[in-house]
Motif scaffolding. Structure first.
Motif, PDB file in Angstrom:
ATOM      1  N   GLY A 103       0.774  -1.242   0.000  1.00 22.01           N
ATOM      2  CA  GLY A 103       0.000   0.000   0.000  1.00 22.01           C
ATOM      3  C   GLY A 103       0.803   1.289   0.000  1.00 22.01           C
ATOM      4  N   GLY A 134       1.800   2.859  -2.630  1.00 24.99           N
ATOM      5  CA  GLY A 134       1.500   3.659  -3.819  1.00 24.99           C
ATOM      6  C   GLY A 134       2.167   3.190  -5.098  1.00 24.99           C
ATOM      7  N   LYS A 135       2.612   1.954  -5.134  1.00 24.02           N
ATOM      8  CA  LYS A 135       3.325   1.435  -6.307  1.00 24.02           C
ATOM      9  C   LYS A 135       2.455   1.471  -7.569  1.00 24.02           C
ATOM     10  CE  LYS A 135       3.934  -2.480  -4.111  1.00 24.02           C
ATOM     11  NZ  LYS A 135       3.481  -2.208  -2.752  1.00 24.02           N
ATOM     12  N   THR A 136       1.255   0.933  -7.457  1.00 21.07           N
ATOM     13  CA  THR A 136       0.367   0.891  -8.620  1.00 21.07           C
ATOM     14  C   THR A 136      -0.012   2.310  -9.055  1.00 21.07           C
ATOM     15  OG1 THR A 136      -0.471  -1.248  -7.894  1.00 21.07           O
ATOM     16  CG2 THR A 136      -1.811  -0.058  -9.484  1.00 21.07           C
ATOM     17  N   THR A 137      -0.229   3.170  -8.082  1.00 25.58           N
ATOM     18  CA  THR A 137      -0.572   4.567  -8.373  1.00 25.58           C
ATOM     19  C   THR A 137       0.574   5.232  -9.133  1.00 25.58           C
ATOM     20  OG1 THR A 137      -1.822   4.611  -6.313  1.00 25.58           O
ATOM     21  CG2 THR A 137      -1.298   6.739  -7.310  1.00 25.58           C
ATOM     22  N   ASN A 152       6.461   8.752  -0.284  1.00 23.59           N
ATOM     23  CA  ASN A 152       5.176   9.155  -0.852  1.00 23.59           C
ATOM     24  C   ASN A 152       4.454  10.031   0.163  1.00 23.59           C
ATOM     25  OD1 ASN A 152       3.063   9.344  -2.589  1.00 23.59           O
ATOM     26  ND2 ASN A 152       2.441   7.201  -2.458  1.00 23.59           N
ATOM     27  N   PHE A 172       1.555  11.110   1.554  1.00 25.72           N
ATOM     28  CA  PHE A 172       0.129  10.807   1.594  1.00 25.72           C
ATOM     29  C   PHE A 172      -0.696  11.984   2.128  1.00 25.72           C
ATOM     30  CE2 PHE A 172       1.545   6.564   0.841  1.00 25.72           C
ATOM     31  CZ  PHE A 172       0.503   5.979   0.163  1.00 25.72           C
TER      32      PHE A 172
HETATM   33  N1  LIG Z   1      -3.223  10.844  -0.456  1.00 25.02           N
HETATM   34  C1  LIG Z   1      -2.497  10.033  -1.225  1.00 25.02           C
HETATM   35  N2  LIG Z   1      -2.972   8.811  -1.510  1.00 25.02           N
HETATM   36  C2  LIG Z   1      -2.232   7.981  -2.264  1.00 25.02           C
HETATM   37  C3  LIG Z   1      -0.977   8.375  -2.777  1.00 25.02           C
HETATM   38  N3  LIG Z   1      -0.446   7.339  -3.473  1.00 25.02           N
HETATM   39  C4  LIG Z   1      -1.343   6.334  -3.386  1.00 25.02           C
HETATM   40  N4  LIG Z   1      -2.424   6.722  -2.675  1.00 25.02           N
HETATM   41  C5  LIG Z   1      -3.579   5.893  -2.344  1.00 25.02           C
HETATM   42  O1  LIG Z   1      -3.131   4.861  -1.477  1.00 25.02           O
HETATM   43  C6  LIG Z   1      -3.770   3.619  -1.775  1.00 25.02           C
HETATM   44  C7  LIG Z   1      -2.752   2.538  -2.102  1.00 25.02           C
HETATM   45  O2  LIG Z   1      -2.090   2.868  -3.323  1.00 25.02           O
HETATM   46  P1  LIG Z   1      -1.638   1.756  -4.357  1.00 25.02           P
HETATM   47  O3  LIG Z   1      -1.036   2.474  -5.508  1.00 25.02           O
HETATM   48  O4  LIG Z   1      -2.702   0.785  -4.624  1.00 25.02           O
HETATM   49  O5  LIG Z   1      -0.487   1.059  -3.498  1.00 25.02           O
HETATM   50  P2  LIG Z   1       0.313  -0.268  -3.856  1.00 25.02           P
HETATM   51  O6  LIG Z   1       1.676  -0.047  -3.317  1.00 25.02           O
HETATM   52  O7  LIG Z   1       0.190  -0.596  -5.294  1.00 25.02           O
HETATM   53  O8  LIG Z   1      -0.458  -1.329  -2.979  1.00 25.02           O
HETATM   54  P3  LIG Z   1      -0.275  -2.923  -3.005  1.00 25.02           P
HETATM   55  O9  LIG Z   1      -0.077  -3.339  -4.427  1.00 25.02           O
HETATM   56  O10 LIG Z   1      -1.547  -3.425  -2.421  1.00 25.02           O
HETATM   57  O11 LIG Z   1       0.903  -3.182  -2.132  1.00 25.02           O
HETATM   58  C8  LIG Z   1      -4.724   3.901  -2.927  1.00 25.02           C
HETATM   59  O12 LIG Z   1      -5.993   4.108  -2.401  1.00 25.02           O
HETATM   60  C9  LIG Z   1      -4.165   5.181  -3.541  1.00 25.02           C
HETATM   61  O13 LIG Z   1      -5.187   5.955  -4.144  1.00 25.02           O
HETATM   62  C10 LIG Z   1      -0.495   9.708  -2.478  1.00 25.02           C
HETATM   63  O14 LIG Z   1       0.582  10.120  -2.876  1.00 25.02           O
HETATM   64  N5  LIG Z   1      -1.295  10.489  -1.705  1.00 25.02           N
END
Ligand SMILES: Nc1nc2c(ncn2[C@@H]2O[C@H](COP(=O)(O)OP(=O)(O)OP(=O)(O)O)[C@@H](O)[C@H]2O)c(=O)[nH]1
Ligand SMILES: [Mg+2]
Lengths: 120, 184
Positions: free
Chosen positions: B17, B19-22, B131, B133
């Protein structure tokens, strides 16, 4: 450094390996340079008859495309996708770009990537 | 045949979580795609193309995106799987990669420790991107470095993974860092 192999920390699931799949008698691509980012393209003129699964794959390769994208579009696991690409390369149906791990001109590659990113 | 077309890879890693996918979605020129690797206990096989038995297998999903950086070079960004136990998959991603962006979330920095360890051990160039948040980060770069025990040569940067420019800047940082490690 005493230990070159990553032990996966405390985890005990290090025995997981890619599902081994036999396709045309092979379980892994013979071309071990085949990476998930390797670029693939259909070669002109090679009109051998192909089974539908292979035809579908070749149809995706009208322009350069990566192994990972082929797998994503066909909904097939990566190892299987690699083996199928490998078979088609050997049959002369597909051609490959330079492997991602070709380190011969690292610096040129990095400079090209940097310039491209700065243009974004 | 070795064509003119080359690819380059960047691994986008970090804890669950972070933010990798984001991040991948923010800079990719295509909507992120998902490819999967099926893993099984060592030694178990399947003997034909369609007989992919679900039993006893684990599917690991990989998100990735693409940036065409020139007519000859395409850059692929691969997000690591959320769980950090699929080391085999990490190896495949890291093999030949130009480097990695390790995303970190200051609320749980420790979730990104395994990624830092991994790239350090493999001598893969990486940058840590914190990141943001919640807008402003409560910690200074030095505090984060100390908490993560980052070697001085590893760049640390702040980013908002949702913003293209911000993600792009983190990538630029990485490529510059990777260039600095190339022996000429
Ligand atoms: N406020 C904020 N939210 C963020 C940011 N980056 C990601 N998010 C949110 O955080 C949550 C997790 O982001 P993902 O991109 O799914 O993270 P991930 O690392 O791919 O997660 P996994 O694959 O489950 O490990 C999502 O709901 C995003 O919308 C950021 O920079 N700011
Ligand atoms: Mg994700």
């Amino acid at each position: 450094m005493t230990d070159d192999s990553w032990d996966g920390g405390d985890e005990t699931e290090a025995d997981l390996v890619p599902l081994y799949v036999l396709v045309n008698g092979r379980t892994a691509p013979r071309n071990t340079d085949l990476d998930l980012a390797t670029q693939v393209i259909a070669l002109p003129g090679a009109h051998v008859r192909l089974e539908p699964v292979y035809r579908q794959l070749v149809d995706l390769c009208a322009d350069w495309i990566s192994v990972a994208e082929i797998g994503a579009h066909l909904h097939r696991p990566l190892t299987l996708t690699k083996v199928m690409v490998d078979v088609l390369v050997e049959q002369g149906v597909l051609g490959l770009g330079a492997p991602a791990q070709d380190t011969g001109d690292d610096r040129d590659l990095l400079l090209a990537v940097l310039a491209g990113l700065e243009r974004l | 045949m070795n064509g003119e077309r080359r690819s380059a890879k960047v691994v986008v890693a970090g804890g669950f979580g972070t933010g990798k996918t984001t991040f991948v979605g923010a800079v990719s020129e295509i909507p992120p795609l998902t490819t999967e690797e099926r893993l099984t206990a060592a030694g178990v096989g399947v003997d034909d193309l369609t007989g992919l038995d679900e039993k006893g297998t684990t599917t690991v999903a990989l998100d990735f995106g693409r940036i065409t950086v020139s007519p000859e070079v395409v850059l692929y960004l691969f997000g690591t799987p959320g769980q950090d136990r699929f080391w085999f998959v990490w190896d495949e991603l890291a093999q030949g990669a130009i480097g990695a962006v390790v995303l970190a979330d200051t609320r749980r920095l420790d979730s990104s420790f395994p990624a830092v360890d991994y790239f350090e051990r493999r001598k893969v160039p990486f940058v840590v991107a914190v990141n943001r948040f919640f807008g402003e980060c409560r910690y200074s770069a030095d505090e984060i470095r100390a908490a993560m025990e980052l070697p001085p040569e590893v760049p640390l940067t702040f980013c908002d993974a949702r913003e293209r420019e911000s993600a792009r800047d983190a990538l630029v940082r990485l490529v510059r860092h990777a260039l600095s490690t190339v022996v000429t």
